[in-house]
Design a protein around this motif. Structure first.
Motif, short mmCIF file in Angstrom:
data_model
loop_
_atom_site.label_atom_id
_atom_site.label_comp_id
_atom_site.label_asym_id
_atom_site.label_seq_id
_atom_site.Cartn_x
_atom_site.Cartn_y
_atom_site.Cartn_z
N UNK A 13 15.83 16.51 5.33
CA UNK A 13 15.79 17.92 4.91
C UNK A 13 15.15 18.07 3.53
N UNK A 14 15.73 17.42 2.55
CA UNK A 14 15.18 17.54 1.19
C UNK A 14 13.84 16.83 1.07
N UNK A 15 13.69 15.74 1.81
CA UNK A 15 12.42 15.03 1.77
C UNK A 15 11.30 15.93 2.29
N UNK A 57 0.80 -1.23 0.00
CA UNK A 57 0.00 0.00 0.00
C UNK A 57 0.83 1.28 0.00
N UNK A 58 2.12 1.17 -0.19
CA UNK A 58 2.91 2.41 -0.16
C UNK A 58 4.03 2.38 -1.19
N UNK A 59 4.45 3.58 -1.61
CA UNK A 59 5.62 3.66 -2.48
C UNK A 59 6.68 4.55 -1.84
N UNK A 60 7.92 4.13 -1.96
CA UNK A 60 9.05 4.89 -1.43
C UNK A 60 9.60 5.76 -2.55
N UNK A 61 9.84 7.02 -2.22
CA UNK A 61 10.39 7.92 -3.23
C UNK A 61 11.69 8.54 -2.74
N UNK A 62 12.75 8.28 -3.47
CA UNK A 62 14.08 8.76 -3.12
C UNK A 62 14.28 10.10 -3.82
N UNK A 63 14.41 11.18 -3.06
CA UNK A 63 14.53 12.50 -3.70
C UNK A 63 15.99 12.93 -3.86
N UNK A 64 16.91 12.01 -3.62
CA UNK A 64 18.32 12.38 -3.79
C UNK A 64 18.70 12.32 -5.26
N UNK A 65 19.95 12.66 -5.53
CA UNK A 65 20.40 12.65 -6.92
C UNK A 65 20.46 11.22 -7.43
N UNK A 66 20.51 11.10 -8.74
CA UNK A 66 20.51 9.78 -9.36
C UNK A 66 21.74 8.98 -8.93
N UNK A 67 22.83 9.70 -8.83
CA UNK A 67 24.11 9.07 -8.46
C UNK A 67 24.01 8.42 -7.08
N UNK A 95 2.56 7.76 -0.05
CA UNK A 95 3.85 8.14 -0.62
C UNK A 95 4.80 8.48 0.52
N UNK A 96 5.97 7.85 0.52
CA UNK A 96 6.96 8.14 1.57
C UNK A 96 8.21 8.71 0.94
N UNK A 97 8.49 9.97 1.24
CA UNK A 97 9.69 10.60 0.72
C UNK A 97 10.86 10.29 1.64
N UNK A 98 12.02 10.10 1.07
CA UNK A 98 13.21 10.04 1.91
C UNK A 98 14.43 10.56 1.19
N UNK A 99 15.40 11.02 1.97
CA UNK A 99 16.69 11.45 1.43
C UNK A 99 17.73 11.06 2.46
N UNK A 100 18.94 11.60 2.36
CA UNK A 100 19.96 11.22 3.33
C UNK A 100 19.55 11.63 4.75
N UNK A 110 15.74 9.86 7.51
CA UNK A 110 16.26 9.43 6.22
C UNK A 110 17.21 8.26 6.28
N UNK A 111 18.07 8.17 5.26
CA UNK A 111 18.98 7.03 5.14
C UNK A 111 19.94 6.96 6.33
N UNK A 112 20.37 8.11 6.82
CA UNK A 112 21.31 8.08 7.95
C UNK A 112 20.70 7.36 9.16
N UNK A 113 19.45 7.69 9.43
CA UNK A 113 18.76 7.05 10.55
C UNK A 113 18.52 5.57 10.23
#
Lengths: 218, 212
Positions: free
Chosen positions: A123-125, A71-81, A115-120, A146-149
């Motif tokens: 902040x950006x999420x 029931x959910x999608x993860x969205x990575x808002x970081x750069x493609x790299x 929709x779940x936003x995440x970044x490092x 984010x990813x750090x946590x």
């Protein structure tokens, strides 16, 4: 002479009156341009910002991933790299800069999935969240920390001290078990495996031999 | 007589018309706070990264520090020359006039909070409302024995390489496996055990059939 002129002007009086009224009405059309201001009102946005409902914890997401919640999608808002170097399972990459691109709108502007936003960090999420929230997209969340946590809690959970509560230990074991799911391997895992292999061999052979004579007695 | 009736009708129609226009005018409500930047514009600003400022650069005449924490936290300790506007009170008229004044005097608003994550969205809101003379102080505020400690903080830095960590753990495990193999080599021989089980099963069935 004067009378004639007045009569001439008076013959236009109805058209003039109509023209004035239409002009007045036209003024109304010009007014409502403020309402065209995009998105939810600022007051609403402010109260959404203050409320911390948007955050979900890494443990919750981990649970959902393991139970394969659809029931959910993860969205990575970081750069493609960065996305290519590491991301959460099944995450979709939408770099923050391209957030409002047409091709990604179908992911964000829908009400079927969470929709779940995440970044490092978050902040950006958060920024992605704020922009989508203003556009009245529904079911938006942010992965707190984010990813750090994610790394410090799920991938590499810290072992609790001996004087901590049993809950901390429980949490630690669930997190450690979860990290196995995401590909982390622990050295002590191999030991446990080898022990398990040895044990059943002995048991099987011994038990079956014992049963044999009993059956024969019947 | 005919002319009189005509004017009567026209005057009634025109008063009704004017009345409708007036009602429209008076009931129209102008929203109090309007955005002056749309989302696209905001996104552009956000992805240009030029709105951060750190502790070393805030000693500037043109900067006005605005502390967005609660009054209680503000009283406990705050940065020098900061004024306190708590986030939920941003849209109060008094505070809006403060922001407008700062904008009109060409000062840069520098927002600060407990950490950049907390300041982030209030910053974004003010920007969208048209206060584009605004910056975000990247600072972590902490207290030690009731003394305020402000540290520069970094945003969105990846603190750990997760892929590397996972690979490392796999490698470690592989090494551990190697070690384990060296010590317990007889293991593979023991694997033949299942073969023993099979003949045993056959023996089981036999006597049962005979009993019947």
């Amino acid at each position: 002479m004067v009378k004639k002129r007045i009569a001439k002007i008076l013959s236009f009086r109805y058209t003039m009156m109509a023209a004035i009224l239409i002009l007045l009405a036209g003024g109304l059309v010009l007014l409502p341009k403020y309402q065209e201001s995009e998105g939810i009102p600022a007051e609403q946005l402010l109260s959404n910002i203050i409320s911390l409902e948007r955050y979900v914890s890494t443990d919750q997401i981990s649970d959902k991933l393991i139970s394969q919640d659809p029931s959910f999608i993860l969205i990575d808002v970081r750069s493609e790299e960065r996305y290519n170097s590491y991301t959460l399972p099944n995450a979709i990459n939408i770099p923050l800069k391209k957030l409002l691109d047409k091709e990604f709108e179908s992911y964000l502007n829908q009400d079927q999935y969470d929709v779940v936003f995440f970044s490092d960090d978050n902040f950006y999420a958060d920024q992605a969240w704020a922009i989508c929230n203003r556009l009245e997209y529904k079911n938006l969340h942010v992965l707190k920390g984010g990813i750090n946590k994610w790394f410090t809690t799920i991938i590499n959970p810290k072992k609790p001290n001996e004087n901590m509560s049993s809950k901390a230990f429980e949490l630690y074991t669930t997190r450690k078990a979860a990290s196995l799911f995401y590909g982390v391997v622990y050295p002590d895992q191999t030991k446990t495996k080898s022990v398990i292999k040895k044990a059943p061999r002995k048991i099987i052979t011994v038990k079956k031999k014992k049963k044999m004579p009993v059956e024969g007695g019947c | 007589m005919k002319e009189l009736e005509k004017t009567k009708r026209i005057s009634i129609a025109s008063t009704l018309f004017i009345l409708a226009v007036l009602i429209g005018l008076f009931t129209y409500k102008r929203p109090k706070n309007t955005y002056s930047h749309d989302t696209k514009n905001t996104l552009e600003k956000v992805s240009n990264y030029n709105y951060f400022i750190n502790l070393n650069d805030i000693n500037n005449q043109d900067y006005a520090l605005v502390d967005i924490r609660s009054a209680f936290d503000f009283e406990k300790g705050h940065l020098k020359d900061a004024i306190n506007i708590h986030t939920p009170d941003f849209l109060n008229e008094d505070n809006l006039t403060i922001f407008k004044e700062l904008k009109n005097t060409n000062k840069t608003i520098v927002l600060c909070g407990n950490n950049p994550q907390e300041t982030n969205l209030p910053f974004l809101l003010l920007y969208q409302l048209g206060y584009d003379n605004i910056k975000l102080l990247t600072v972590d505020i902490d207290y030690n024995q009731n003394r305020l400690i402000a540290k520069n903080s970094e945003i969105e830095t990846s603190k750990a390489d997760v892929t590397a960590f996972i690979q490392e753990s796999v490698k470690k495990q592989a090494e551990a496996m190697k070690k384990a193999k060296v010590v317990v080599k007889p293991k593979p021989k023991a694997v033949t055990a299942p073969k023993k089980i099979i003949p045993l099963k056959k023996k089981k069935k036999m006597p049962v059939e005979g009993g019947c």
